[in-house]
Scaffold this active site. Structure first.
Site, PDB file in Angstrom:
ATOM      1  N   GLN A   1       0.840  -1.178  -0.020  1.00 25.19           N
ATOM      2  CA  GLN A   1       0.104   0.211  -0.022  1.00 25.19           C
ATOM      3  C   GLN A   1       0.808   1.223   0.033  1.00 25.19           C
ATOM      4  OE1 GLN A   1      -3.314  -0.024   2.827  1.00 25.19           O
ATOM      5  NE2 GLN A   1      -2.583   2.235   3.592  1.00 25.19           N
ATOM      6  N   ASP A   2       0.508   2.367  -0.958  1.00 27.13           N
ATOM      7  CA  ASP A   2       1.055   3.462  -0.710  1.00 27.13           C
ATOM      8  C   ASP A   2       0.178   4.679  -0.176  1.00 27.13           C
ATOM      9  OD1 ASP A   2       3.519   2.663  -1.756  1.00 27.13           O
ATOM     10  OD2 ASP A   2       3.284   3.745  -3.790  1.00 27.13           O
TER      11      ASP A   2
ATOM     12  N   ARG B   1       1.887  14.575  13.171  1.00 34.58           N
ATOM     13  CA  ARG B   1       1.315  13.404  12.846  1.00 34.58           C
ATOM     14  C   ARG B   1       2.084  12.097  13.438  1.00 34.58           C
ATOM     15  NH1 ARG B   1      -2.418  13.619   8.228  1.00 34.58           N
ATOM     16  NH2 ARG B   1      -2.154  15.880   7.447  1.00 34.58           N
TER      17      ARG B   1
ATOM     18  N   HIS C   1       2.385   6.707  15.647  1.00 41.91           N
ATOM     19  CA  HIS C   1       1.706   5.743  15.097  1.00 41.91           C
ATOM     20  C   HIS C   1       2.532   4.396  14.958  1.00 41.91           C
ATOM     21  CE1 HIS C   1      -0.927   9.159  12.982  1.00 41.91           C
ATOM     22  NE2 HIS C   1      -0.951   9.149  14.414  1.00 41.91           N
TER      23      HIS C   1
ATOM     24  N   LYS D   1       7.733   1.000   7.081  1.00 38.82           N
ATOM     25  CA  LYS D   1       7.178   2.113   6.418  1.00 38.82           C
ATOM     26  C   LYS D   1       8.437   2.591   5.510  1.00 38.82           C
ATOM     27  CE  LYS D   1       3.502   3.430   9.462  1.00 38.82           C
ATOM     28  NZ  LYS D   1       3.271   4.436  10.344  1.00 38.82           N
TER      29      LYS D   1
ATOM     30  N   TYR E   1       4.606   7.448   1.715  1.00 36.54           N
ATOM     31  CA  TYR E   1       5.237   6.330   2.328  1.00 36.54           C
ATOM     32  C   TYR E   1       4.545   5.121   2.033  1.00 36.54           C
ATOM     33  CZ  TYR E   1       1.719   6.951   5.921  1.00 36.54           C
ATOM     34  OH  TYR E   1       0.455   7.206   6.499  1.00 36.54           O
TER      35      TYR E   1
ATOM     36  N   LYS F   1      -7.385  12.614  17.515  1.00 39.17           N
ATOM     37  CA  LYS F   1      -6.845  11.174  18.039  1.00 39.17           C
ATOM     38  C   LYS F   1      -5.396  11.510  18.503  1.00 39.17           C
ATOM     39  CE  LYS F   1      -5.018   7.426  15.270  1.00 39.17           C
ATOM     40  NZ  LYS F   1      -4.920   6.853  13.966  1.00 39.17           N
ATOM     41  N   ASP F   2      -4.500  12.173  18.022  1.00 40.77           N
ATOM     42  CA  ASP F   2      -3.261  12.290  18.378  1.00 40.77           C
ATOM     43  C   ASP F   2      -3.066  12.909  19.740  1.00 40.77           C
ATOM     44  OD1 ASP F   2      -2.129  10.615  16.385  1.00 40.77           O
ATOM     45  OD2 ASP F   2      -1.667  12.290  15.187  1.00 40.77           O
TER      46      ASP F   2
END
Length: 189
Positions: free
Chosen positions: A46-47, A59, A62, A72, A132, A169-170
């Site tokens: 996945q990109d 960000r 995670h 990643k 990424y 969330k963060d």
């Protein structure tokens, strides 16, 4: 492509060559055969592409737990970021330590962050884009995080908490000391 091991040897800094002329440039940003001798797994599935409109956006931090743990390969294609990876593998000699590297459209460097590390970044300029590759699919059931400003981690984000632009969330992520172990040094999961 030049590949350099950083202070935490499982994290790699990749420096792809850029070949330019009057038309622009060409660069091989990933080659499986070049990565293979350096990492156990680089089978990307996945990109992801993220754009942040202002400097000071944070960000992270995670990660995904097994069975959907992700490695990643991160690069910044517009602007500049401070990219951070934290070792969260129980029993690792570098547990709780981090690596912080500036990635930018100008320096063209990339960071390999293997499974077992929490990852995050902070934008150093307005209008940043980060792309990424990941080694497993996003799974909300396996999605986890750690507080970006956990004092035990000692990360110098070059930013005060008051100036950080965060998602809801963060803002609510737990400290590393309060996170159940998901990774163990020397073995999966």
């Amino acid at each position: 492509m030049v590949i350099e091991r950083l202070e935490i040897p499982d994290i790699l800094l990749l420096m792809p060559a850029k070949h330019g002329d009057t038309r622009g440039f060409f660069s091989e940003t990933f080659r499986a055969d070049v990565m293979a001798p350096h990492v156990a797994e680089s089978n990307f599935v996945q990109d992801n592409h993220a754009r942040s409109m202002q400097q000071g956006v944070v960000r992270g931090l995670h990660y995904q737990i097994p069975p959907r743990a992700q490695g990643k390969l991160v690069r910044c294609t517009r602007g500049a970021i401070l990219d951070v990876a934290v070792d969260i593998r129980i029993g690792s000699p570098t547990y709780g330590r981090h690596v912080a590297v500036e990635l930018s459209a100008v320096n063209w460097r990339q960071l390999w962050v293997p499974p077992g590390f929490a990852h995050g970044y902070r934008t150093l300029e307005d209008d940043c884009e980060v792309i990424y590759k990941v080694t497993d699919y996003y799974d909300p059931e396996c999605d986890r995080g750690i507080a970006w400003d956990d004092p035990a981690l000692g990360i110098d984000w070059r930013l005060s908490a008051a100036d950080a632009v965060l998602s809801d969330k963060d803002r609510k992520q737990p400290l590393l000391a309060d996170v159940p172990p998901a990774f163990h040094f020397g073995r999966e999961g």
